[in-house]
Design a protein around this motif. Structure first.
Motif, PDB file in Angstrom:
ATOM      1  N   VAL A  18     130.123  29.480  82.030  1.00  0.00           N
ATOM      2  CA  VAL A  18     130.441  28.011  81.315  1.00  0.00           C
ATOM      3  C   VAL A  18     131.613  28.620  80.056  1.00  0.00           C
ATOM      4  O   VAL A  18     131.165  29.484  79.555  1.00  0.00           O
ATOM      5  CB  VAL A  18     129.488  27.402  80.477  1.00  0.00           C
ATOM      6  N   GLY A  38     133.360  17.209  66.708  1.00  0.00           N
ATOM      7  CA  GLY A  38     133.713  16.996  68.151  1.00  0.00           C
ATOM      8  C   GLY A  38     132.283  16.679  68.775  1.00  0.00           C
ATOM      9  O   GLY A  38     131.413  16.700  68.420  1.00  0.00           O
ATOM     10  N   PRO A  39     132.607  16.254  70.295  1.00  0.00           N
ATOM     11  CA  PRO A  39     131.505  15.768  70.953  1.00  0.00           C
ATOM     12  C   PRO A  39     130.172  16.845  71.098  1.00  0.00           C
ATOM     13  O   PRO A  39     130.651  17.891  71.049  1.00  0.00           O
ATOM     14  CB  PRO A  39     132.086  15.356  72.085  1.00  0.00           C
ATOM     15  N   SER A  40     129.348  16.401  71.360  1.00  0.00           N
ATOM     16  CA  SER A  40     128.026  17.152  71.741  1.00  0.00           C
ATOM     17  C   SER A  40     128.600  18.108  73.027  1.00  0.00           C
ATOM     18  O   SER A  40     129.071  17.623  73.958  1.00  0.00           O
ATOM     19  CB  SER A  40     126.784  16.372  72.220  1.00  0.00           C
ATOM     20  N   GLY A  41     128.476  19.364  72.748  1.00  0.00           N
ATOM     21  CA  GLY A  41     128.912  20.369  73.790  1.00  0.00           C
ATOM     22  C   GLY A  41     130.331  20.710  73.670  1.00  0.00           C
ATOM     23  O   GLY A  41     130.874  21.562  74.407  1.00  0.00           O
ATOM     24  N   GLN A  90     121.507  25.525  63.530  1.00  0.00           N
ATOM     25  CA  GLN A  90     121.202  23.966  64.189  1.00  0.00           C
ATOM     26  C   GLN A  90     119.815  23.713  64.246  1.00  0.00           C
ATOM     27  O   GLN A  90     119.457  22.718  64.171  1.00  0.00           O
ATOM     28  CB  GLN A  90     122.222  23.661  65.254  1.00  0.00           C
ATOM     29  N   GLU A 167     125.736  21.784  61.625  1.00  0.00           N
ATOM     30  CA  GLU A 167     124.859  20.385  61.375  1.00  0.00           C
ATOM     31  C   GLU A 167     123.904  20.215  60.347  1.00  0.00           C
ATOM     32  O   GLU A 167     122.732  19.851  60.656  1.00  0.00           O
ATOM     33  CB  GLU A 167     124.430  19.783  62.723  1.00  0.00           C
ATOM     34  N   ALA A 170     121.756  16.843  59.894  1.00  0.00           N
ATOM     35  CA  ALA A 170     121.494  16.262  61.081  1.00  0.00           C
ATOM     36  C   ALA A 170     120.087  15.282  61.012  1.00  0.00           C
ATOM     37  O   ALA A 170     120.008  14.047  61.379  1.00  0.00           O
ATOM     38  CB  ALA A 170     121.409  17.076  62.108  1.00  0.00           C
ATOM     39  N   ASN A 171     119.100  16.089  60.466  1.00  0.00           N
ATOM     40  CA  ASN A 171     117.861  15.481  60.314  1.00  0.00           C
ATOM     41  C   ASN A 171     117.512  14.686  58.919  1.00  0.00           C
ATOM     42  O   ASN A 171     116.376  14.793  58.478  1.00  0.00           O
ATOM     43  CB  ASN A 171     116.707  16.373  60.510  1.00  0.00           C
ATOM     44  N   HIS A 200     128.288  15.894  62.648  1.00  0.00           N
ATOM     45  CA  HIS A 200     128.626  14.625  63.433  1.00  0.00           C
ATOM     46  C   HIS A 200     128.704  13.276  62.133  1.00  0.00           C
ATOM     47  O   HIS A 200     128.964  12.174  62.820  1.00  0.00           O
ATOM     48  CB  HIS A 200     127.283  14.090  64.249  1.00  0.00           C
TER      49      HIS A 200
ATOM     50  N   SER B 143     123.812  23.094  74.565  1.00  0.00           N
ATOM     51  CA  SER B 143     124.121  22.829  73.023  1.00  0.00           C
ATOM     52  C   SER B 143     122.826  21.995  72.590  1.00  0.00           C
ATOM     53  O   SER B 143     122.009  21.656  73.181  1.00  0.00           O
ATOM     54  CB  SER B 143     125.428  22.326  72.973  1.00  0.00           C
ATOM     55  N   GLN B 146     122.708  18.691  73.854  1.00  0.00           N
ATOM     56  CA  GLN B 146     122.295  18.657  75.219  1.00  0.00           C
ATOM     57  C   GLN B 146     120.863  18.999  75.551  1.00  0.00           C
ATOM     58  O   GLN B 146     120.238  17.989  76.261  1.00  0.00           O
ATOM     59  CB  GLN B 146     123.181  19.837  75.935  1.00  0.00           C
ATOM     60  N   GLU B 167     113.969  10.241  66.252  1.00  0.00           N
ATOM     61  CA  GLU B 167     115.465  10.749  65.695  1.00  0.00           C
ATOM     62  C   GLU B 167     115.969  11.177  66.722  1.00  0.00           C
ATOM     63  O   GLU B 167     116.756  12.336  66.787  1.00  0.00           O
ATOM     64  CB  GLU B 167     115.324  11.726  64.663  1.00  0.00           C
ATOM     65  N   ALA B 170     120.009  12.499  66.603  1.00  0.00           N
ATOM     66  CA  ALA B 170     120.056  13.359  65.385  1.00  0.00           C
ATOM     67  C   ALA B 170     121.460  14.492  65.385  1.00  0.00           C
ATOM     68  O   ALA B 170     122.161  14.510  64.631  1.00  0.00           O
ATOM     69  CB  ALA B 170     118.963  13.972  64.740  1.00  0.00           C
ATOM     70  N   ASP B 173     127.088  13.265  68.568  1.00  0.00           N
ATOM     71  CA  ASP B 173     128.119  12.538  67.845  1.00  0.00           C
ATOM     72  C   ASP B 173     127.937  11.197  68.113  1.00  0.00           C
ATOM     73  O   ASP B 173     127.216  10.647  69.009  1.00  0.00           O
ATOM     74  CB  ASP B 173     129.503  13.350  68.355  1.00  0.00           C
TER      75      ASP B 173
END
Ligand SMILES: Nc1ncnc2c1ncn2[C@@H]1O[C@H](COP(=O)(O)OP(=O)(O)OP(=O)(O)O)[C@@H](O)[C@H]1O
Ligand SMILES: Nc1ncnc2c1ncn2[C@@H]1O[C@H](COP(=O)(O)OP(=O)(O)OP(=O)(O)O)[C@@H](O)[C@H]1O
Ligand SMILES: [Mg+2]
Ligand SMILES: [Mg+2]
Lengths: 226, 226
Positions: A18, A38-41, A90, A167, A170-171, A200, B143, B146, B167, B170, B173
């Motif tokens: 990957v 940026g997007p997840s991943g 994270q 992040e 995030a929570n 995010h 990630s 993911q 959540e 959470a 993005d």
């Protein structure tokens, strides 16, 4: 302070390859307050692992205060991290068998800080993250957002030059998250502590003086504002 | 469908007593799309554990389809959960030694679903959460966001009547999070699947037909909109 030069990272395992980062260039100056979005991943966590030296690039190099990480001994690198970098994961990475106090003071123990001072600084940092009196709880006795804030406290208590946060809100509800952001902005403005975090949260992005956007492992935007 | 009557929950351990919920009343009807919001530590996860039967109230009772959980045998309760409820944990609880496919299909195995059908449904649900082709990865090779989506896929694939999600966006993005929300809304409107989730995301709150606000373990607002 830290720079990444043409950093690429591929994760390999068996027949799975990957490409998480493609030739990323990034220079982080002392005193910055930078958000990475940026997007997840898209590679945010991977980028933070590269610039903290917690993982090694597949190609390219990372320089800490001008010195390439690959030229440092393992000892030199871990000493540097202990003394200069606070990392907020994270998934927090709190140690389940240690109390909140023990989780937070761990790095001060490594630095040889005395017991009375450790006690006082733990109490103070818990106040800062709105978790007063939680010293003796175990991570499993905390809500998700409370665990996140203990991870933040742990990274901050040793007063590092640089905080790398993956992040960090995030929570958290927006109120608690903004209180955390205020605290970080204050440390940044008054003590010159450098902050680089992935997020995010558009509120955090808007309040950062620099915004880097990742997409598919590449930096597609790097914008400094007032 | 599920109702909580005067549910209180205290966590006790040694000399630590934490009152997490105070006499909460909540009736969840079939087909609802309900958001539970509130500050970090206000009792959202605890409430979800109560109404799923994953934990037991200190006082008060929870009824599943009119029957009190305390009157069910352990077997009856776990069968009910397996067949009717999908739970998405705040920290995902993916099994590290199982692949993404194995994590997702676990409950279909318990239900005796055949191999070809499991394969197809895993592939389909991975498409739905925008993770096509990730069947053979392990959770550690994903990630944060993911992993979160795999936890969502796992809860959804058995097509339960009720999804309880702690959540669920959470670590996503806004774009990925909204795509997930769209999918859930569609299942809700077309299949009548009931959704109850805790969230800090104001976008999700705005798109829910009912919003419950928690503060210090109490419901302070319970509002149904159009
Ligand atoms: N096992 C436990 N032992 C003791 N106290 C606990 C335990 N689990 C949760 N608590 C406490 O119960 C209260 C409610 O926790 P809960 O996890 O339900 O909050 P939450 O609303 O989900 O928070 P978050 O938004 O941070 O996830 C908190 O004060 C928390 O510290
Ligand atoms: N150990 C691993 N093995 C294989 N692939 C990995 C591994 N860790 C991460 N990846 C992949 O590398 C890419 C970048 O991952 P990364 O964790 O940096 O993303 P991210 O931007 O932090 O995402 P999120 O917002 O969901 O946390 C993703 O495609 C992910 O699946
Ligand atoms: Mg990440
Ligand atoms: Mg919670």
């Amino acid at each position: 302070l830290i720079s990444a030069e043409a950093v690429s990272k591929s994760y390999e395992s068996g027949d799975l390859t990957v490409k998480a980062l493609h030739s990323v260039d990034l220079v982080i100056g002392s005193g910055e307050f930078m958000a990475i979005a940026g997007p997840s991943g898209s590679g945010k966590s991977t980028l933070l692992f590269m610039i903290s030296g917690l993982d090694i690039p597949t190609s390219g190099r990372v320089l800490l205060k001008g010195k390439s990480i690959s030229e440092m001994s393992g000892r030199e690198l871990s000493d540097f991290r202990r003394d200069h970098i606070g990392f907020i994961f994270q998934s927090y990475n709190l140690i389940p068998v240690l109390t909140v106090r023990e989780n937070i003071e761990y790095i001060m123990l490594l630095q040889g800080v005395g017991e009375k001072e450790r006690r006082d600084r733990v109490a103070e940092i818990l106040e800062d993250v709105s978790l007063p009196g939680m010293e003796n709880r175990f991570p499993s006795q905390l809500s998700g957002g409370q665990q996140q804030r203990v991870a933040v406290a742990r990274a901050m208590v040793s007063k590092p030059d640089l905080i790398l946060a993956d992040e960090p809100t995030a929570n958290l509800d927006s109120y608690t998250g903004e209180a955390l952001l205020d605290m970080m902005r204050e440390l940044n403005e008054k003590r010159g502590m450098t902050f680089v975090f992935s997020t995010h949260d558009t509120t955090i992005m808007e309040r950062s003086s620099r915004l880097v956007l990742l997409r598919d492992g590449r930096i597609v935007k790097d914008e400094t504002r007032g």
